[in-house]
Scaffold this active site. Sequence first.
Site, mmCIF file in Angstrom:
data_model
loop_
_atom_site.group_PDB
_atom_site.id
_atom_site.type_symbol
_atom_site.label_atom_id
_atom_site.label_comp_id
_atom_site.label_asym_id
_atom_site.label_seq_id
_atom_site.Cartn_x
_atom_site.Cartn_y
_atom_site.Cartn_z
ATOM 1 N N GLU A 19 0.822 -1.226 0.000
ATOM 2 C CA GLU A 19 0.000 0.000 0.000
ATOM 3 C C GLU A 19 0.847 1.263 0.000
ATOM 4 O OE1 GLU A 19 -2.843 -0.463 3.218
ATOM 5 O OE2 GLU A 19 -4.188 -1.555 1.888
ATOM 6 N N GLU A 29 -6.909 -7.802 -0.818
ATOM 7 C CA GLU A 29 -7.279 -7.840 0.598
ATOM 8 C C GLU A 29 -8.733 -7.434 0.755
ATOM 9 O OE1 GLU A 29 -4.952 -5.478 3.269
ATOM 10 O OE2 GLU A 29 -3.086 -5.950 2.241
HETATM 11 C C1 GLA Z 1 -4.333 -2.753 4.847
HETATM 12 C C2 GLA Z 1 -2.954 -3.393 4.949
HETATM 13 C C3 GLA Z 1 -2.930 -4.620 5.783
HETATM 14 C C4 GLA Z 1 -3.787 -4.444 7.014
HETATM 15 C C5 GLA Z 1 -5.187 -4.109 6.588
HETATM 16 C C6 GLA Z 1 -6.131 -3.975 7.746
HETATM 17 O O1 GLA Z 1 -5.034 -3.141 3.765
HETATM 18 O O2 GLA Z 1 -2.401 -3.666 3.686
HETATM 19 O O3 GLA Z 1 -1.586 -4.869 6.149
HETATM 20 O O4 GLA Z 1 -3.263 -3.435 7.794
HETATM 21 O O5 GLA Z 1 -5.164 -2.867 5.930
HETATM 22 O O6 GLA Z 1 -7.430 -3.700 7.311
#
Ligand code: GLA
Length: 677
Positions: free
Chosen positions: A157, A313
């Site tokens: 991210e 995710e």
């Molecule tokens: C993000 C991060 C993960 C985690 C999630 C929690 O997407 O990439 O590592 O922290 O949020 O929702």
Amino acid sequence: MPINTNSSSITRIPYFIYGGDYNPDQWSPEIWLEDARLMREAGVNLVSLGIFSWSKLEPRPDEYDFDWLDRLMDLLHEHGVSVNLATPTAAPPAWLVHRHPEILPVTAEGTTLWHGARRHYCPHSPAYHERARKIATKLAERYATHPALAMWHVDNEYGCHIGECFCDISAAAFREWLKTRYGSLEKLNHAWGAAFWSQLYSDWEEIHPPRKAPTFANPAQQLDWRRFSSDSWLACFEEQKTILRALTPDIPVTTNFMSFHKPIDYWKFAAREDLVSNDSYPDTSDPEWMVHSGMACDLMRSLGNRRPWVLMEQAAAQVNWRQRNATKRPGVMRLGSYQAIGRGADGIMFFQWRASRAGAEKHHSGMIPHRGTDSRTWREVKALGNELPKLDSLLASQVPAQVAILMDWENWWALELDSKPSNDLKLLSQIYSYYKPLFERNITVDFAHPASNLSSYKLVLVPNLYLVDDPSAASINRYVENGGNLVMSFFSGIVDENEQIRLGGYPAPFREMLGLVVEEIVPYQEMQTNTIRTSDGKQFPCSFWSDVIRLENAQALGTCEQDYYAGSAAITRNRFGRGTAFYVGTALDPGGMDWLLQQVCETAGVQPISPKVPAGVELLQRSDGSSSWLFVLNHSAEKVTVPFGGHGLDLLTGRQVDETLELEPAGVAVIQLGSAG
Ligand code: GLA
């Protein structure tokens, strides 16, 4: 799934991806075997491994410990689970920060952000880059030929938590970026309008990031700072991708996006990725969650030029980072997963495999909750993983769309800079106001960059395109001239790429196309409203803003009824070349928006996937050259009967469906159309 690499290699993953982030280094090795066994049981075939493992992989500078990862790579492979191996560079280890405190990021106010969380690095720090290159190289060298390696997950991210770093190293990098962009101070001074408030520069060293200043910083400086910061994250990604590509030319490289994430121009990023992947966490306590998540899915498909993408995710149940974290009700995780697939995803993954027992995210759900496998979450996760292989036949098929909404990060940044007629004008909520009624009509929407070729769309919506450069303006005009249908909303075409007003009457580059000039703009106070009367006798409220429009060639479709500009046009239509351009000089209420979309869809010949479906039912379609699949999702709390006017095979139940389909609350069907079973 075909992955369109930027090099010549094409990698195919011939199955639906299912899995999640796997953080085994947070657990003792005793449960690794059970993990692998349970992954098999749940149909997991890919895990993102080692995303935050830097301090475990390199506990001290240049001292590497890969033994544990070797064991896991082997174990996973033995259990038929492939690996999306991460470069762990989103969380630099404490030793690196201790030795090089200058890698820590600094805010606009001059506050250093310390080690102890994650993403605590400046994207311009040479010390950080040197170490990031090294660990990425070590990983790629070690696992290049490992049979479990299926994909690379670079960092995590980009732009999350901190979008920009304002330290001195960043300031120097900014100067270099500006030298490349402008070549001379004269050009920079001109582009930045630096004669205003005595901001002319006579030496590059005088230039700084837009740090905290007494009042509004130079808008062109702020805009360039945004561009520069976004480019810097991309440079971090590219640096690692180059290493990985050289050592593993056939392994696709991605990094996980964050839906509509303002700090990073995802158009530029996506063009450099082998496949787009996204993290999506809609707040399911919001009754419109599926509209928000649908919009993010459509953005991802569009960023990848309609190629299949991966939901990298999502939460199996609740997150931990909202004020109040709603859990996903029964069936909701499944609905969201099928929504992503129906909107073009060829993979469904979660954060994370096993809910953590320590650390800041221990109250975030996992595919295996703290409770273990005797839980609803696990049962739903397992059921979905065992169901997805039924969809293998639609892998790599595409999602047709007749409508596009223009989306440009540079416009987003510029529109929301300070000192505007209304500082409450936010791009995403304006885009949403157009997206939502289309979602409700089951009309699929792509997002498109303003400079892109729009000719395949029957209808293009242009909410608040405040900043537009010449090539984009020309492309938009050309689209209409050649027969396209377009809706543009207020405060569009106002500035060029340097945030300088385009003179000649708002919206200068589109005046002829729209057949009007905006003489004044009237931003409203919070409770202020007006009403619009349409040419066919309807009346509805509007709010937020009114353009005072003087018609040139355009025809008024609706006029304002109150205030000193009563009787002047609020909604217009103009024939331009072979096409039609609509203009909306205000913010319409949902009724008004509905009325407008009715007019424009009729003009453009845009049809919903199926005209009469009950409220709360989402219809989506994927097709390849020879087959089509209809996704039917029941978001409502009622059992519904959906007329879809055809016949086919529901791939999930294996049952034949004719003309109508019954779906329970939270039910899903994926119908292979025309298929006789
Ligand atoms: C993000 C991060 C993960 C985690 C999630 C929690 O997407 O990439 O590592 O922290 O949020 O929702």
